[in-house]
Design a protein around this motif. Structure first.
Motif, PDB file in Angstrom:
ATOM      1  N   SER A  16      -7.001  -7.697 -65.183  1.00 54.85           N
ATOM      2  CA  SER A  16      -8.181  -8.573 -65.240  1.00 54.85           C
ATOM      3  C   SER A  16      -9.462  -7.738 -65.154  1.00 54.85           C
ATOM      4  CB  SER A  16      -8.149  -9.592 -64.104  1.00 54.85           C
ATOM      5  OG  SER A  16      -7.051 -10.461 -64.244  1.00 54.85           O
ATOM      6  N   GLU A  17      -9.456  -6.761 -64.289  1.00 52.61           N
ATOM      7  CA  GLU A  17     -10.626  -5.889 -64.177  1.00 52.61           C
ATOM      8  C   GLU A  17     -10.842  -5.112 -65.476  1.00 52.61           C
ATOM      9  OE1 GLU A  17     -12.625  -2.792 -61.050  1.00 52.61           O
ATOM     10  OE2 GLU A  17     -10.439  -2.842 -61.157  1.00 52.61           O
ATOM     11  N   LYS A  18      -9.778  -4.632 -66.081  1.00 53.51           N
ATOM     12  CA  LYS A  18      -9.885  -3.918 -67.353  1.00 53.51           C
ATOM     13  C   LYS A  18     -10.480  -4.827 -68.432  1.00 53.51           C
ATOM     14  CE  LYS A  18      -7.066  -1.170 -70.552  1.00 53.51           C
ATOM     15  NZ  LYS A  18      -7.130  -1.861 -71.816  1.00 53.51           N
ATOM     16  N   CYS A  23     -15.242  -6.683 -71.726  1.00 52.17           N
ATOM     17  CA  CYS A  23     -16.047  -7.831 -72.171  1.00 52.17           C
ATOM     18  C   CYS A  23     -17.433  -7.870 -71.554  1.00 52.17           C
ATOM     19  CB  CYS A  23     -15.342  -9.143 -71.824  1.00 52.17           C
ATOM     20  SG  CYS A  23     -13.788  -9.411 -72.683  1.00 52.17           S
ATOM     21  N   VAL A  24     -17.654  -7.111 -70.490  1.00 50.66           N
ATOM     22  CA  VAL A  24     -18.892  -7.228 -69.738  1.00 50.66           C
ATOM     23  C   VAL A  24     -20.097  -6.974 -70.639  1.00 50.66           C
ATOM     24  CG1 VAL A  24     -19.114  -4.841 -68.911  1.00 50.66           C
ATOM     25  CG2 VAL A  24     -19.926  -6.708 -67.500  1.00 50.66           C
ATOM     26  N   ASN A  25     -21.117  -7.760 -70.386  1.00 49.17           N
ATOM     27  CA  ASN A  25     -22.347  -7.617 -71.136  1.00 49.17           C
ATOM     28  C   ASN A  25     -23.182  -6.517 -70.516  1.00 49.17           C
ATOM     29  OD1 ASN A  25     -25.075  -8.349 -72.239  1.00 49.17           O
ATOM     30  ND2 ASN A  25     -23.772  -9.858 -73.211  1.00 49.17           N
ATOM     31  N   GLU A  32     -21.308  -5.152 -64.942  1.00 46.26           N
ATOM     32  CA  GLU A  32     -20.182  -5.073 -64.007  1.00 46.26           C
ATOM     33  C   GLU A  32     -20.637  -5.085 -62.554  1.00 46.26           C
ATOM     34  OE1 GLU A  32     -20.892  -0.706 -65.209  1.00 46.26           O
ATOM     35  OE2 GLU A  32     -21.029  -2.646 -66.169  1.00 46.26           O
ATOM     36  N   PHE A  33     -21.866  -4.646 -62.279  1.00 45.09           N
ATOM     37  CA  PHE A  33     -22.360  -4.677 -60.904  1.00 45.09           C
ATOM     38  C   PHE A  33     -22.540  -6.116 -60.422  1.00 45.09           C
ATOM     39  CE2 PHE A  33     -23.859  -0.653 -62.753  1.00 45.09           C
ATOM     40  CZ  PHE A  33     -23.067   0.202 -61.995  1.00 45.09           C
ATOM     41  N   HIS A  34     -22.984  -6.983 -61.319  1.00 43.94           N
ATOM     42  CA  HIS A  34     -23.067  -8.417 -61.003  1.00 43.94           C
ATOM     43  C   HIS A  34     -21.672  -8.945 -60.668  1.00 43.94           C
ATOM     44  CE1 HIS A  34     -23.567 -12.748 -61.379  1.00 43.94           C
ATOM     45  NE2 HIS A  34     -22.740 -12.751 -62.409  1.00 43.94           N
ATOM     46  N   ILE A  35     -20.686  -8.595 -61.489  1.00 42.45           N
ATOM     47  CA  ILE A  35     -19.318  -9.075 -61.270  1.00 42.45           C
ATOM     48  C   ILE A  35     -18.819  -8.627 -59.899  1.00 42.45           C
ATOM     49  CG2 ILE A  35     -16.930  -9.020 -62.103  1.00 42.45           C
ATOM     50  CD1 ILE A  35     -18.937 -10.445 -64.035  1.00 42.45           C
ATOM     51  N   CYS A  61     -13.204 -14.417 -60.178  1.00 45.85           N
ATOM     52  CA  CYS A  61     -14.454 -13.655 -60.040  1.00 45.85           C
ATOM     53  C   CYS A  61     -14.538 -12.557 -61.086  1.00 45.85           C
ATOM     54  CB  CYS A  61     -14.566 -13.053 -58.641  1.00 45.85           C
ATOM     55  SG  CYS A  61     -14.881 -14.270 -57.352  1.00 45.85           S
ATOM     56  N   LEU A  62     -13.457 -11.821 -61.245  1.00 46.34           N
ATOM     57  CA  LEU A  62     -13.473 -10.722 -62.203  1.00 46.34           C
ATOM     58  C   LEU A  62     -13.718 -11.201 -63.626  1.00 46.34           C
ATOM     59  CD1 LEU A  62     -10.540  -8.516 -60.869  1.00 46.34           C
ATOM     60  CD2 LEU A  62     -12.987  -7.922 -60.885  1.00 46.34           C
ATOM     61  N   LEU A  63     -13.199 -12.369 -63.967  1.00 44.20           N
ATOM     62  CA  LEU A  63     -13.258 -12.843 -65.360  1.00 44.20           C
ATOM     63  C   LEU A  63     -14.342 -13.884 -65.617  1.00 44.20           C
ATOM     64  CD1 LEU A  63      -9.427 -13.118 -66.119  1.00 44.20           C
ATOM     65  CD2 LEU A  63     -10.983 -11.195 -66.554  1.00 44.20           C
ATOM     66  N   HIS A  64     -15.155 -14.229 -64.624  1.00 43.55           N
ATOM     67  CA  HIS A  64     -16.025 -15.391 -64.785  1.00 43.55           C
ATOM     68  C   HIS A  64     -17.083 -15.256 -65.884  1.00 43.55           C
ATOM     69  CE1 HIS A  64     -18.976 -13.384 -62.068  1.00 43.55           C
ATOM     70  NE2 HIS A  64     -19.855 -14.224 -62.599  1.00 43.55           N
ATOM     71  N   ASP A  65     -17.445 -14.056 -66.274  1.00 42.12           N
ATOM     72  CA  ASP A  65     -18.472 -13.894 -67.317  1.00 42.12           C
ATOM     73  C   ASP A  65     -17.940 -13.267 -68.604  1.00 42.12           C
ATOM     74  OD1 ASP A  65     -20.640 -15.130 -66.129  1.00 42.12           O
ATOM     75  OD2 ASP A  65     -21.535 -13.292 -65.360  1.00 42.12           O
ATOM     76  N   ILE A  66     -16.629 -13.319 -68.847  1.00 44.55           N
ATOM     77  CA  ILE A  66     -16.093 -12.664 -70.047  1.00 44.55           C
ATOM     78  C   ILE A  66     -16.457 -13.385 -71.345  1.00 44.55           C
ATOM     79  CG2 ILE A  66     -14.211 -11.504 -68.825  1.00 44.55           C
ATOM     80  CD1 ILE A  66     -12.282 -13.599 -70.038  1.00 44.55           C
ATOM     81  N   GLY A  67     -17.063 -14.548 -71.256  1.00 43.19           N
ATOM     82  CA  GLY A  67     -17.505 -15.267 -72.457  1.00 43.19           C
ATOM     83  C   GLY A  67     -18.977 -15.057 -72.781  1.00 43.19           C
ATOM     84  N   ARG A  68     -19.642 -14.176 -72.060  1.00 42.97           N
ATOM     85  CA  ARG A  68     -21.089 -13.962 -72.255  1.00 42.97           C
ATOM     86  C   ARG A  68     -21.437 -13.494 -73.660  1.00 42.97           C
ATOM     87  NH1 ARG A  68     -25.177 -15.980 -69.379  1.00 42.97           N
ATOM     88  NH2 ARG A  68     -24.457 -16.277 -67.288  1.00 42.97           N
TER      89      ARG A  68
END
Length: 148
Positions: A16-18, A23-25, A32-35, A61-68
């Motif tokens: 999940s972290e990978k 995907c991180v914006n 990733e610091f926000h995550i 938490c790790l995946l919550h922003d992967i749709g950004r």
């Protein structure tokens, strides 16, 4: 629990972290610091609660922003909804129990402050609160300055 096998849980968290890092914006508000801040806040909040599934919480938490990125590419999309679908599909491919995959999907769908989904589980409520705290605290003020 995502699985009774602790090695499987660590493997899913690592994967999940990978995925998050892929995907991180790169905007400073959703990097990733926000995550990691959201994850740390969520874990702190979880210490004060009972019956929190830490595996569901951590993965959410790790995946919550992967749709950004999809939302940036098409502002009509909601990153929470896109990310929830991506996370669910990823977890199902990884053979995570459907109940747990749905719990992660629900938490991600409802994490958005301006969203229409209301957090229903303790994990979803914690993710919502942690993300909101990060957005409205001192870091949130600094992040807001990044937007025009």
């Amino acid at each position: 629990m995502i699985s009774g096998d602790i090695m499987f849980e660590r493997n899913i968290i690592r994967k999940s972290e990978k995925l998050m890092l892929e995907c991180v914006n790169q905007d400073s508000a959703h990097d990733e610091f926000h995550i990691y801040r959201v994850l740390n806040l969520a874990l702190t909040i979880a210490e004060t609660k009972q019956d929190v599934d830490l595996n569901v919480l951590i993965v959410s938490c790790l995946l919550h922003d992967i749709g950004r990125q999809e939302q940036y590419n098409d502002p009509r999309l909601c990153h929470a909804e896109v990310g929830a679908r991506k996370a669910y599909d990823f977890l199902i491919r990884e053979k995570v129990d459907e109940r747990d995959a749905l719990a992660v999907k629900s938490a991600i769908e409802s994490h958005r402050f301006r969203g229409t989904h209301i957090p229903g589980t303790i994990e979803a409520k914690i993710l919502f609160d942690a993300d909101t705290i990060d957005a409205t605290g001192a870091m949130g003020i600094a992040r807001s300055l990044q937007y025009e």
